[in-house]
Design a protein around this motif. Structure first.
Motif, PDB file in Angstrom:
ATOM      1  N   ARG A 196       0.858  -1.343  -0.028  1.00 55.00           N
ATOM      2  CA  ARG A 196      -0.044  -0.003  -0.208  1.00 55.00           C
ATOM      3  C   ARG A 196       0.721   1.225  -0.004  1.00 55.00           C
ATOM      4  O   ARG A 196       0.569   2.475  -0.645  1.00 55.00           O
ATOM      5  N   ILE A 197       2.057   1.114   0.714  1.00 56.42           N
ATOM      6  CA  ILE A 197       2.797   2.518   0.755  1.00 56.42           C
ATOM      7  C   ILE A 197       3.303   2.627  -0.523  1.00 56.42           C
ATOM      8  O   ILE A 197       3.505   3.826  -1.013  1.00 56.42           O
ATOM      9  N   PHE A 198       3.782   1.837  -1.319  1.00 54.72           N
ATOM     10  CA  PHE A 198       4.026   1.961  -2.884  1.00 54.72           C
ATOM     11  C   PHE A 198       2.941   2.427  -3.702  1.00 54.72           C
ATOM     12  O   PHE A 198       3.185   3.098  -4.587  1.00 54.72           O
ATOM     13  N   LEU A 199       1.885   1.825  -3.462  1.00 53.53           N
ATOM     14  CA  LEU A 199       0.674   2.324  -4.249  1.00 53.53           C
ATOM     15  C   LEU A 199       0.381   3.688  -4.026  1.00 53.53           C
ATOM     16  O   LEU A 199      -0.049   4.286  -4.951  1.00 53.53           O
ATOM     17  N   ILE A 200       0.446   4.215  -2.816  1.00 52.51           N
ATOM     18  CA  ILE A 200       0.136   5.645  -2.349  1.00 52.51           C
ATOM     19  C   ILE A 200       1.000   6.284  -3.039  1.00 52.51           C
ATOM     20  O   ILE A 200       1.035   7.463  -3.412  1.00 52.51           O
ATOM     21  N   LEU A 201       2.473   6.006  -3.024  1.00 52.04           N
ATOM     22  CA  LEU A 201       3.623   6.690  -3.454  1.00 52.04           C
ATOM     23  C   LEU A 201       3.508   6.871  -5.171  1.00 52.04           C
ATOM     24  O   LEU A 201       3.582   7.903  -5.575  1.00 52.04           O
ATOM     25  N   ARG A 202       2.911   5.798  -5.614  1.00 48.67           N
ATOM     26  CA  ARG A 202       2.775   5.743  -7.035  1.00 48.67           C
ATOM     27  C   ARG A 202       1.688   6.955  -7.449  1.00 48.67           C
ATOM     28  O   ARG A 202       1.948   7.483  -8.563  1.00 48.67           O
ATOM     29  N   GLY A 203       0.675   6.934  -6.665  1.00 47.30           N
ATOM     30  CA  GLY A 203      -0.307   8.008  -7.071  1.00 47.30           C
ATOM     31  C   GLY A 203       0.091   9.321  -6.716  1.00 47.30           C
ATOM     32  O   GLY A 203      -0.208   9.910  -7.488  1.00 47.30           O
ATOM     33  N   VAL A 204       0.915   9.567  -5.781  1.00 46.98           N
ATOM     34  CA  VAL A 204       1.397  11.009  -5.296  1.00 46.98           C
ATOM     35  C   VAL A 204       2.175  11.282  -6.622  1.00 46.98           C
ATOM     36  O   VAL A 204       2.053  12.384  -7.208  1.00 46.98           O
ATOM     37  N   VAL A 205       3.267  10.638  -6.804  1.00 46.39           N
ATOM     38  CA  VAL A 205       4.408  10.927  -7.659  1.00 46.39           C
ATOM     39  C   VAL A 205       3.787  11.040  -9.168  1.00 46.39           C
ATOM     40  O   VAL A 205       3.960  11.993  -9.845  1.00 46.39           O
ATOM     41  N   GLY A 206       3.004   9.928  -9.491  1.00 44.21           N
ATOM     42  CA  GLY A 206       2.206  10.048 -10.941  1.00 44.21           C
ATOM     43  C   GLY A 206       1.328  11.141 -11.217  1.00 44.21           C
ATOM     44  O   GLY A 206       1.271  11.750 -12.197  1.00 44.21           O
ATOM     45  N   SER A 207       0.599  11.235 -10.215  1.00 42.15           N
ATOM     46  CA  SER A 207      -0.481  12.552 -10.470  1.00 42.15           C
ATOM     47  C   SER A 207       0.324  13.918 -10.387  1.00 42.15           C
ATOM     48  O   SER A 207       0.100  14.927 -11.261  1.00 42.15           O
ATOM     49  N   THR A 208       1.241  14.096  -9.645  1.00 43.78           N
ATOM     50  CA  THR A 208       2.119  15.588  -9.601  1.00 43.78           C
ATOM     51  C   THR A 208       2.853  15.687 -11.044  1.00 43.78           C
ATOM     52  O   THR A 208       2.659  16.476 -11.574  1.00 43.78           O
ATOM     53  N   ALA A 209       3.292  14.476 -11.510  1.00 42.76           N
ATOM     54  CA  ALA A 209       3.888  14.394 -12.841  1.00 42.76           C
ATOM     55  C   ALA A 209       2.904  14.894 -14.074  1.00 42.76           C
ATOM     56  O   ALA A 209       3.080  15.551 -14.901  1.00 42.76           O
ATOM     57  N   MET A 210       1.816  14.296 -13.948  1.00 37.57           N
ATOM     58  CA  MET A 210       0.614  14.536 -15.055  1.00 37.57           C
ATOM     59  C   MET A 210       0.223  16.142 -14.894  1.00 37.57           C
ATOM     60  O   MET A 210       0.351  16.554 -15.708  1.00 37.57           O
TER      61      MET A 210
END
Length: 364
Positions: A129-143
Motif C-alpha cells: 500500500r505504501i508503494f501504491l500511495i507513492l505511485r499515486g502521489v508521484v504519478g499525479s504530480t507528474a501529470m
C-alpha cells in the motif's frame, strides 16, 4: 500468497512474472506431504497408484513472456500519451490542474467496474500500500506538471524536455532497485540525450537566435521547470511501478493514480480558485478524449513495466518525441529544422537499439 494469485485473474495469453526465483510454497510442499503419508504423487490417483492416470493431469505451465512484449506495450502507451498531449494543447480556457481532474474522473468511472469485475478490491496488499500511495502521489504530480508545461510551451519543446527522464530513471533504479546499468544501456541513454539536446537546441550551445521562443521569458521558464519536474517524477514513477511488478493488479495501480490525482487536483484548484466548466463543446470532447487515451496509456505502460526493466521502458518512451513532432507538422503546420530531424533520428536509433538488445538478451 503467490505472486500470480495476488495479481488478479489473468487473461488468456497474458504473460505472468514471478517476483522471485523460489518455487511457490504449495508446489514444493505437496510432493513431500504425499511421500510422507503414502498418498499418490502428482499425476496418479488413488485407484491406480502404480501408474499415471489421466484423471489428474499435469497442470499447464505458464508461458514465458514473449521477448519484446513489454517494449511493445510501452510503444502503444507512448502513442496514446502523445494523443493525450495533443488534445491538452488544443484545449482552450481550462487550467492544467482542472484538465488533470477531468481526466481522473473519467478514468475513475472506467476503473471502478474493472476492479469489481476482477475482484481485486480497492486497497491492495497490505505490504504494497505504501508503494501504491507513492505511485499515486508521484504519478499525479507528474501529470499536472506536464499539462502545465504543454500550456506554457510549444508541444514539441515540452515533450522533448520531459524525455530527460531516462537519466533519472536509471539513477533511481540503481539506488532503489539495485539494477545494473550495462554499457549498452548507457550507450542508448547517451543517444537519447543527444537527440533531446539537438531538438531543444539550448541557447548556451546554439545561440539565443536558435531557440525560436515566442512566449515571454518568464512564462517559458515556468514551462521549462514544469517539464523538468515532470521528468524527475516520471522517472521515479517508472521505478515504483517496476517495484510493484506483479504483486498487484495493474488496474489497482491505476486506481491509486486516479483517486490520489483527483484529490490532489481538487486541493490545488481550491487554493488557486481556477475551477470553471469549459464553455466550448469542442473542449468538452477534448477532455473526454484526454481521459480515454490517458487511461489506455496507463494500462499499457503498467503492463509493460510488469515484464520489462525500468530503464529500457523509459528509453522506449522517447518515441513520444517522434509522435509529438509528427503532430506538430500535421496539426500545427510547424515544420522542424534539420537539427530537429537529427535529434529524432538519434531517438529512434536509441529506442530501436534498446528493443533489439532486449530481444537478443531474452533469446539467449
Amino acid at each position: 500468497m503467490r505472486p500470480e494469485d495476488s495479481a488478479g485473474a489473468a487473461e488468456p495469453g497474458e504473460p505472468v512474472l514471478l517476483l522471485t526465483d523460489d518455487a511457490p510454497p504449495r508446489a514444493s510442499e505437496e510432493p513431500a506431504a504425499a511421500e510422507t503419508e503414502g498418498a499418490p504423487g502428482r499425476g496418479r490417483c488413488c485407484l491406480c497408484p502404480s501408474s499415471p492416470c489421466g484423471s489428474r493431469a499435469e497442470p499447464a505451465k505458464k508461458k514465458a513472456p514473449c521477448p519484446g512484449l513489454g517494449l511493445l506495450y510501452t510503444l502503444l502507451s507512448t502513442f496514446f500519451f502523445s494523443l493525450t498531449s495533443l488534445f491538452v494543447k488544443k484545449v482552450q480556457d481550462v487550467h492544467a490542474v482542472e484538465i488533470s481532474a477531468f481526466r481522473c474522473v473519467f478514468q475513475m468511472l472506467v476503473i471502478i467496474p474493472c476492479l469489481i469485475y476482477r475482484k481485486t478490491g480497492f486497497i491492495g496488499p497490505k505490504d504494497q500500500r505504501i508503494f501504491l500511495i507513492l505511485r499515486g502521489v508521484v504519478g499525479s504530480t507528474a501529470m499536472i506538471l506536464i499539462y502545465y508545461a504543454f500550456q506554457r510551451m510549444p508541444l514539441a519543446d515540452a515533450t522533448v524536455i520531459t524525455f530527460s527522464s531516462p537519466v533519472f530513471t536509471s539513477i533511481f533504479a540503481w539506488i532503489f532497485l539495485k539494477e545494473k546499468c550495462s554499457p549498452w544501456d548507457a550507450l542508448f541513454i547517451v543517444f537519447s540525450m543527444t537527440g533531446v539536446i539537438l531538438i531543444v537546441k539550448p541557447p548556451f550551445l546554439f545561440g539565443s537566435s536558435s531557440s525560436g521562443t515566442e512566449e515571454s521569458y518568464s512564462v517559458h521558464l515556468k514551462g521549462t521547470f514544469a517539464a523538468i519536474g515532470h521528468a524527475v517524477f516520471s522517472g521515479l514513477t517508472l521505478v515504483i511501478l517496476r517495484k510493484l511488478g506483479k504483486s498487484v493488479d495493474y488496474f489497482l495501480s491505476i486506481w491509486y493514480y486516479v483517486i490520489i490525482g483527483l484529490l490532489e487536483s481538487i486541493i490545488v484548484l481550491f487554493i488557486l480558485g481556477e475551477w470553471s466548466l469549459p464553455y466550448c463543446g469542442l473542449d468538452r470532447l477534448y477532455l473526454i478524449l484526454i481521459g480515454g487515451f490517458g487511461l489506455g496509456g496507463q494500462v499499457f505502460l503498467t503492463k509493460g513495466l510488469q515484464i520489462e526493466k525500468a530503464g529500457p521502458v523509459a528509453i522506449m518512451r522517447t518515441m513520444d518525441v517522434v509522435f509529438a513532432f509528427t503532430f506538430q507538422i500535421i496539426i500545427f503546420n510547424d515544420v522542424p529544422s534539420w537539427w530537429t530531424v537529427g535529434g529524432a533520428i538519434c531517438l529512434v536509433a536509441s529506442s530501436t537499439g534498446a528493443a533489439i538488445h532486449r530481444w537478443y538478451q531474452s533469446s539467449k
